[in-house]
Design a protein around this motif. Structure first.
Motif, PDB file in Angstrom:
ATOM      1  N   SER A  80       0.838  -1.201   0.000  1.00 10.81           N
ATOM      2  CA  SER A  80       0.000   0.000   0.000  1.00 10.81           C
ATOM      3  C   SER A  80       0.871   1.248   0.000  1.00 10.81           C
ATOM      4  O   SER A  80       2.033   1.216   0.416  1.00 10.81           O
ATOM      5  CB  SER A  80      -0.920  -0.005   1.227  1.00 10.81           C
ATOM      6  N   SER A 128      -9.611  -5.304  -3.155  1.00  7.09           N
ATOM      7  CA  SER A 128      -9.857  -4.493  -1.967  1.00  7.09           C
ATOM      8  C   SER A 128     -11.112  -3.680  -2.187  1.00  7.09           C
ATOM      9  O   SER A 128     -11.474  -3.371  -3.332  1.00  7.09           O
ATOM     10  CB  SER A 128      -8.676  -3.553  -1.705  1.00  7.09           C
ATOM     11  N   ALA A 130     -11.118  -0.801  -1.658  1.00  9.69           N
ATOM     12  CA  ALA A 130     -10.555   0.426  -2.223  1.00  9.69           C
ATOM     13  C   ALA A 130     -10.615   0.424  -3.746  1.00  9.69           C
ATOM     14  O   ALA A 130     -10.486   1.473  -4.371  1.00  9.69           O
ATOM     15  CB  ALA A 130      -9.109   0.603  -1.761  1.00  9.69           C
ATOM     16  N   GLY A 131     -10.825  -0.735  -4.339  1.00 13.80           N
ATOM     17  CA  GLY A 131     -10.975  -0.811  -5.787  1.00 13.80           C
ATOM     18  C   GLY A 131     -12.362  -0.395  -6.255  1.00 13.80           C
ATOM     19  O   GLY A 131     -12.601  -0.262  -7.462  1.00 13.80           O
ATOM     20  N   GLY A 134     -13.159   5.640  -4.459  1.00 16.03           N
ATOM     21  CA  GLY A 134     -12.034   6.557  -4.476  1.00 16.03           C
ATOM     22  C   GLY A 134     -11.833   7.112  -3.074  1.00 16.03           C
ATOM     23  O   GLY A 134     -12.730   7.739  -2.515  1.00 16.03           O
ATOM     24  N   LEU A 135     -10.665   6.838  -2.480  1.00 13.41           N
ATOM     25  CA  LEU A 135     -10.401   7.280  -1.118  1.00 13.41           C
ATOM     26  C   LEU A 135      -9.312   8.348  -1.106  1.00 13.41           C
ATOM     27  O   LEU A 135      -8.306   8.202  -1.800  1.00 13.41           O
ATOM     28  CB  LEU A 135      -9.963   6.090  -0.250  1.00 13.41           C
ATOM     29  N   GLN A 138      -5.277   7.815  -0.845  1.00 10.55           N
ATOM     30  CA  GLN A 138      -4.990   6.430  -1.192  1.00 10.55           C
ATOM     31  C   GLN A 138      -5.272   6.196  -2.679  1.00 10.55           C
ATOM     32  O   GLN A 138      -5.551   5.084  -3.104  1.00 10.55           O
ATOM     33  CB  GLN A 138      -5.842   5.460  -0.349  1.00 10.55           C
ATOM     34  N   SER A 139      -5.177   7.268  -3.440  1.00  8.89           N
ATOM     35  CA  SER A 139      -5.575   7.212  -4.841  1.00  8.89           C
ATOM     36  C   SER A 139      -4.788   6.179  -5.641  1.00  8.89           C
ATOM     37  O   SER A 139      -5.365   5.463  -6.466  1.00  8.89           O
ATOM     38  CB  SER A 139      -5.401   8.594  -5.477  1.00  8.89           C
ATOM     39  N   TYR A 141      -3.191   3.454  -4.555  1.00  8.94           N
ATOM     40  CA  TYR A 141      -3.590   2.108  -4.110  1.00  8.94           C
ATOM     41  C   TYR A 141      -4.963   1.748  -4.667  1.00  8.94           C
ATOM     42  O   TYR A 141      -5.166   0.648  -5.194  1.00  8.94           O
ATOM     43  CB  TYR A 141      -3.595   2.059  -2.586  1.00  8.94           C
ATOM     44  N   CYS A 142      -5.899   2.686  -4.564  1.00  7.73           N
ATOM     45  CA  CYS A 142      -7.253   2.452  -5.096  1.00  7.73           C
ATOM     46  C   CYS A 142      -7.197   2.124  -6.586  1.00  7.73           C
ATOM     47  O   CYS A 142      -7.868   1.197  -7.062  1.00  7.73           O
ATOM     48  CB  CYS A 142      -8.135   3.690  -4.894  1.00  7.73           C
ATOM     49  N   LYS A 145      -5.926  -1.445  -7.283  1.00  8.43           N
ATOM     50  CA  LYS A 145      -6.905  -2.484  -6.953  1.00  8.43           C
ATOM     51  C   LYS A 145      -8.088  -2.466  -7.925  1.00  8.43           C
ATOM     52  O   LYS A 145      -8.642  -3.520  -8.261  1.00  8.43           O
ATOM     53  CB  LYS A 145      -7.387  -2.319  -5.508  1.00  8.43           C
ATOM     54  N   ALA A 146      -8.467  -1.275  -8.383  1.00  7.37           N
ATOM     55  CA  ALA A 146      -9.519  -1.177  -9.400  1.00  7.37           C
ATOM     56  C   ALA A 146      -9.040  -1.825 -10.699  1.00  7.37           C
ATOM     57  O   ALA A 146      -9.808  -2.495 -11.396  1.00  7.37           O
ATOM     58  CB  ALA A 146      -9.889   0.282  -9.637  1.00  7.37           C
TER      59      ALA A 146
END
Length: 267
Positions: A80, A128, A130-131, A134-135, A138-139, A141-142, A145-146
């Motif tokens: 991460s 995750s 997070a995928g 949108g956090l 943590q863009s 990482y998001c 995972k997306a």
């Protein structure tokens, strides 16, 4: 005949829990780690660095020579990164994508031909929540995972004719060691992002270490997926987080954004 399972990133967290669960049932389990140690368990840890592409061919050849097949591939290895996009180091971003996305594609490319030859196989991507969301901070990482999430969705359609299924499993907050594998961008004292970024990292760390669920829940779900004759393409795990994703579909974007900002104590 027992199914042969390969799990990346199995020295801790979800990977370890999954390996322990499956090895206590009728599975031949191999986990991977960059620095494997002797373990007192019913599964083997093999040396494997997902960012070293030659390792994927080596480990695939090893399992095929030993067992003649790989029935289940669980893409779990991941790291991460947090920080404002503006301030994130490009080298950190590239390393995260090599670990969370490109390395998995490389391993899939090595394993799928053997599954296709046997007309059987299951690939489980541990993505995750997070995928799906949108956090803030943590863009990167998001986004990784997306990417893995959509890769799995597309791949499932490509492989249907070969009796190979692809499943995406997206956990919410769980007590794992991912924080230990997290790169937090260091901001200088004059950064305009400092107050909110500090609030965010504290909220995320608290959520993972104090409020996170037991990763054994993910292991139980993986076991259920493997045993299922017709698994779904997407699984979300975490009661609150499942409600949050469902909520996203029914409320205006601006309101949803405010909910996310409030979660992380941001203005």
């Amino acid at each position: 005949m027992s199914k042969v399972v390969l799990i990346t990133g199995a020295s801790s967290g979800f990977g370890k829990s999954i390996a322990e669960k499956l090895s206590n049932h009728d599975f031949i389990v191999y986990g991977t780690s960059r620095n494997p140690k002797e373990i007192d368990a019913n599964y083997k840890l093999l040396k494997f660095d997902i960012t070293e592409y030659e390792d994927a061919e080596r480990i695939t050849d090893y399992l095929i020579n030993k067992h003649g097949k790989i029935d289940v591939l669980i893409n779990n290895a991941g790291i991460s990164i947090t920080g404002p996009v503006e301030s994130s180091e490009m080298s950190d971003i590239k390393n995260l994508y090599e670990t969370n996305f490109f390395g998995h594609i490389n391993l899939i490319q090595k394993v799928v031909p053997h599954m296709r030859k046997n007309m059987s196989g299951l690939i489980i991507n541990i993505t995750s929540i997070a995928g799906y969301l949108g956090l803030p901070f943590q863009s990167i990482y998001c986004a990784s995972k997306a990417s893995l999430n959509l890769l799995g969705e597309s791949l499932n359609m490509e492989l249907k004719n070969f009796n190979i299924r692809v499943v995406n499993l997206a956990p919410g907050d769980y007590k794992t060691e991912i924080i230990d594998n997290r790169t937090d961008t260091v901001l200088d004292n004059n950064s305009p992002y400092n107050p909110e970024y500090s609030s965010f990292t504290k909220a995320v760390t608290k959520g993972m270490t104090k409020k996170g669920n037991d990763p054994k829940e993910i292991a139980d779900l993986v076991f259920k997926i493997i045993k299922s004759k017709n698994p779904k393409i997407h699984y979300l795990s975490g009661k609150f987080i499942q409600k949050l994703v469902t909520l996203k579909e029914f409320i205006p974007d601006m309101i949803f954004e405010k909910i996310i900002m409030k979660m992380y104590k941001l203005k």
